[in-house]
Design a protein around this motif. Structure first.
Motif: not given
Length: 63
Positions: A36-56
């Motif tokens: 039910d989320l619209r975004q989540l965090q992904i840690e990759h090789e010590g870096e933090l990324y945000t994956l999100r679903i846009t309004s479209k």
């Protein structure tokens, strides 16, 4: 209006089912990740990324 196949199943549903069967084993459906989320965090090789679903309904990955 939904088009039905000879088994009474909608063609849209049949296509989705077929796509799931032919997907490689390393393929995930976005709803499996997000729920039910619209975004989540992904840690990759010590870096933090945000994956999100846009309004479209598109996916955006940012650092």
């Amino acid at each position: 209006m939904s088009v039905q196949n000879s088994h009474g199943q909608s063609l849209d549903s049949e296509l989705k089912s077929s796509a799931r069967k032919s997907s490689p084993k390393n393929t995930l459906q976005s709803h499996e990740l997000f729920g039910d989320l619209r975004q989540l965090q992904i840690e990759h090789e010590g870096e933090l990324y945000t994956l999100r679903i846009t309004s479209k309904g598109k996916l955006i990955l940012t650092k």
